[in-house]
Design a protein around this motif. Sequence first.
Motif, PDB file in Angstrom:
ATOM      1  N   HIS A   1       0.827  -1.214   0.000  1.00  0.00           N
ATOM      2  CA  HIS A   1       0.000   0.000   0.000  1.00  0.00           C
ATOM      3  C   HIS A   1       0.860   1.262   0.000  1.00  0.00           C
ATOM      4  CE1 HIS A   1      -3.454   2.574   0.851  1.00  0.00           C
ATOM      5  NE2 HIS A   1      -2.731   3.148   1.809  1.00  0.00           N
ATOM      6  N   TYR A   2       1.944   1.225   0.780  1.00  0.00           N
ATOM      7  CA  TYR A   2       2.811   2.405   0.880  1.00  0.00           C
ATOM      8  C   TYR A   2       4.012   2.327  -0.066  1.00  0.00           C
ATOM      9  CZ  TYR A   2       0.154   3.794   4.977  1.00  0.00           C
ATOM     10  OH  TYR A   2      -0.861   4.188   5.825  1.00  0.00           O
ATOM     11  N   HIS A   3       4.031   1.295  -0.917  1.00  0.00           N
ATOM     12  CA  HIS A   3       5.094   1.125  -1.919  1.00  0.00           C
ATOM     13  C   HIS A   3       6.495   1.252  -1.298  1.00  0.00           C
ATOM     14  CE1 HIS A   3       2.134   1.132  -5.133  1.00  0.00           C
ATOM     15  NE2 HIS A   3       1.607   2.232  -4.633  1.00  0.00           N
ATOM     16  N   LEU A   4       6.671   0.569  -0.175  1.00  0.00           N
ATOM     17  CA  LEU A   4       7.972   0.616   0.497  1.00  0.00           C
ATOM     18  C   LEU A   4       9.055   0.077  -0.426  1.00  0.00           C
ATOM     19  CD1 LEU A   4       7.028  -0.634   4.096  1.00  0.00           C
ATOM     20  CD2 LEU A   4       7.303   1.716   3.300  1.00  0.00           C
ATOM     21  N   HIS A   5      10.072   0.873  -0.658  1.00  0.00           N
ATOM     22  CA  HIS A   5      11.182   0.505  -1.574  1.00  0.00           C
ATOM     23  C   HIS A   5      10.643  -0.021  -2.910  1.00  0.00           C
ATOM     24  CE1 HIS A   5      14.358   1.115   1.421  1.00  0.00           C
ATOM     25  NE2 HIS A   5      13.529   0.594   2.278  1.00  0.00           N
ATOM     26  N   LYS A   6       9.593   0.633  -3.387  1.00  0.00           N
ATOM     27  CA  LYS A   6       9.012   0.371  -4.708  1.00  0.00           C
ATOM     28  C   LYS A   6       8.347  -0.994  -4.844  1.00  0.00           C
ATOM     29  CE  LYS A   6      12.304   3.492  -6.971  1.00  0.00           C
ATOM     30  NZ  LYS A   6      13.332   3.642  -8.037  1.00  0.00           N
ATOM     31  N   LEU A   7       7.901  -1.572  -3.753  1.00  0.00           N
ATOM     32  CA  LEU A   7       7.134  -2.819  -3.830  1.00  0.00           C
ATOM     33  C   LEU A   7       5.796  -2.541  -4.510  1.00  0.00           C
ATOM     34  CD1 LEU A   7       7.709  -4.310  -0.247  1.00  0.00           C
ATOM     35  CD2 LEU A   7       8.759  -5.069  -2.385  1.00  0.00           C
ATOM     36  N   ILE A   8       5.351  -3.474  -5.341  1.00  0.00           N
ATOM     37  CA  ILE A   8       4.161  -3.204  -6.152  1.00  0.00           C
ATOM     38  C   ILE A   8       3.001  -4.170  -5.900  1.00  0.00           C
ATOM     39  CG2 ILE A   8       5.458  -2.115  -8.023  1.00  0.00           C
ATOM     40  CD1 ILE A   8       5.331  -4.807  -9.512  1.00  0.00           C
ATOM     41  N   GLY A   9       3.240  -5.260  -5.173  1.00  0.00           N
ATOM     42  CA  GLY A   9       2.163  -6.216  -4.933  1.00  0.00           C
ATOM     43  C   GLY A   9       2.350  -7.516  -5.693  1.00  0.00           C
ATOM     44  N   VAL A  10       1.380  -8.415  -5.545  1.00  0.00           N
ATOM     45  CA  VAL A  10       1.487  -9.734  -6.170  1.00  0.00           C
ATOM     46  C   VAL A  10       0.226 -10.053  -6.953  1.00  0.00           C
ATOM     47  CG1 VAL A  10       3.044 -10.585  -4.370  1.00  0.00           C
ATOM     48  CG2 VAL A  10       0.573 -10.901  -4.109  1.00  0.00           C
ATOM     49  N   ASP A  11       0.340 -11.045  -7.821  1.00  0.00           N
ATOM     50  CA  ASP A  11      -0.776 -11.476  -8.644  1.00  0.00           C
ATOM     51  C   ASP A  11      -1.813 -12.213  -7.795  1.00  0.00           C
ATOM     52  OD1 ASP A  11      -1.265 -11.891 -11.846  1.00  0.00           O
ATOM     53  OD2 ASP A  11      -2.162 -13.519 -10.670  1.00  0.00           O
ATOM     54  N   LEU A  12      -3.077 -12.125  -8.189  1.00  0.00           N
ATOM     55  CA  LEU A  12      -4.160 -12.797  -7.475  1.00  0.00           C
ATOM     56  C   LEU A  12      -3.948 -14.314  -7.456  1.00  0.00           C
ATOM     57  CD1 LEU A  12      -6.821 -12.303  -5.993  1.00  0.00           C
ATOM     58  CD2 LEU A  12      -8.007 -12.583  -8.186  1.00  0.00           C
ATOM     59  N   TYR A  13      -3.306 -14.827  -8.507  1.00  0.00           N
ATOM     60  CA  TYR A  13      -3.014 -16.269  -8.570  1.00  0.00           C
ATOM     61  C   TYR A  13      -2.141 -16.695  -7.391  1.00  0.00           C
ATOM     62  CZ  TYR A  13      -0.812 -20.628 -10.077  1.00  0.00           C
ATOM     63  OH  TYR A  13      -0.338 -21.925 -10.134  1.00  0.00           O
ATOM     64  N   THR A  14      -1.174 -15.866  -7.037  1.00  0.00           N
ATOM     65  CA  THR A  14      -0.270 -16.178  -5.925  1.00  0.00           C
ATOM     66  C   THR A  14      -1.027 -16.240  -4.614  1.00  0.00           C
ATOM     67  OG1 THR A  14       1.550 -15.082  -7.090  1.00  0.00           O
ATOM     68  CG2 THR A  14       1.821 -15.445  -4.718  1.00  0.00           C
ATOM     69  N   ILE A  15      -1.975 -15.315  -4.417  1.00  0.00           N
ATOM     70  CA  ILE A  15      -2.809 -15.346  -3.219  1.00  0.00           C
ATOM     71  C   ILE A  15      -3.617 -16.640  -3.179  1.00  0.00           C
ATOM     72  CG2 ILE A  15      -4.644 -14.190  -1.933  1.00  0.00           C
ATOM     73  CD1 ILE A  15      -2.002 -12.652  -2.020  1.00  0.00           C
ATOM     74  N   GLY A  16      -4.111 -17.059  -4.339  1.00  0.00           N
ATOM     75  CA  GLY A  16      -4.853 -18.322  -4.420  1.00  0.00           C
ATOM     76  C   GLY A  16      -3.990 -19.512  -4.052  1.00  0.00           C
ATOM     77  N   VAL A  17      -2.734 -19.498  -4.484  1.00  0.00           N
ATOM     78  CA  VAL A  17      -1.796 -20.572  -4.154  1.00  0.00           C
ATOM     79  C   VAL A  17      -1.576 -20.636  -2.639  1.00  0.00           C
ATOM     80  CG1 VAL A  17       0.634 -21.264  -4.314  1.00  0.00           C
ATOM     81  CG2 VAL A  17      -0.613 -20.616  -6.377  1.00  0.00           C
ATOM     82  N   ILE A  18      -1.455 -19.471  -2.006  1.00  0.00           N
ATOM     83  CA  ILE A  18      -1.256 -19.412  -0.553  1.00  0.00           C
ATOM     84  C   ILE A  18      -2.438 -20.033   0.180  1.00  0.00           C
ATOM     85  CG2 ILE A  18      -1.119 -17.857   1.439  1.00  0.00           C
ATOM     86  CD1 ILE A  18       0.490 -15.943  -0.383  1.00  0.00           C
TER      87      ILE A  18
END
Length: 368
Positions: free
Chosen positions: A32-49
């Motif tokens: 959310h705060y883009h710490l060190h330019k982090l952008i998030g992950v794909d919905l597929y990865t959340i599904g895998v988790i």
Amino acid sequence: MTMDYKKYDIFSPMVFVLLVIIYLMFSEIAFHYHLHKLIGVDLYTIGVIFLGILFYIIGTALSNYFLKNKEITINTGKTDKIFSERLVLSLVIIGILLQIVNLIYLGGIPLFSGYLKAHAATRIWLLSYLIFLPSINILIAKYDNKKYYLLFILGLLLFVSTGYRTTAMAIVISVLITTYYTKDLPWKYLILSIIAIFILLVVVGYIAVKSIEWQTWTSTPIELLFYRAGYTLQVLDHAAFLQGSTHGQLLYNTLMGFFKSSDPRVIVGSTTLGYAHSTTSTIFGPALLDFGLYAMLLQMIILGFIMNLIYKVQINVRSIFIGLYAILLAHLIIWIETGPTDLVVFLFYLISIIFLIYLVNIKKVGNK
């Protein structure tokens, strides 16, 4: 106010599910705060988790089915003979002395030097950890002597000085779990202990990172905590789309850890990031990279089955199995971030299973 363990056991195997969800929340803050330019992950990865979580729960259910209508007892004679107080205490002291020898061999304190930390995980360190961690937990679980907590503190300080956050956390979390099951802790002491562990996690991690001479960090300790969660989840995101890329190299290098100096996490970094860098990919990443989704789901079923089996045993027979369960649960919690790429943890699982087979009787008592 004291804990009612029977009503609500916060250290049951299901705490893993809760902590994975909390970890996802931490990573979402970083995104959310883009710490060190982090952008998030794909919905597929959340599904895998969440598939991984589901199969872990299935594993716990299978072990409950396996133990249905069965009586669990322990061979007290064998246990007392093998784990005499003098022997276990001697092992704790040997583990501490080995760590002192390791620090002398390194010639400094790795916590304050990235160069020393890179060489701190020697065979002496591995042997020291392998001896100290189960011994201190078994000693506290089986023998009621407040003086033994001084040995725990001494050992903790020595392992903190190596700069490895995971080993320090495993020691303090496992001893907290052991104490939880052996002492009638008031809620306030339990909460204070968890807060202290959180502070230790933040401080040791921050000092270790700031002490790496070739890196420059401007983040606060709290930002670094959230960033690590987000960064590791992004590595998992790469792994989810690179399934089977390492062809079993991670598992092989992990199991051969005593004979080879290679770090499986460098393979994770090379595969997911494209350059040699020791990195973590959560508990789900290594199996995905090695063999794909089905292997990861099998891993989670096995973990759920074993964790719940040891849990039920320690609830019924207590004794040394309180300490063994505490060790396994502590590492499972740590694996949420680091992943199963440590030989010593596999050895702890093997030791626990051997003791379970040798010391515990599981007999069917008939249908009810």
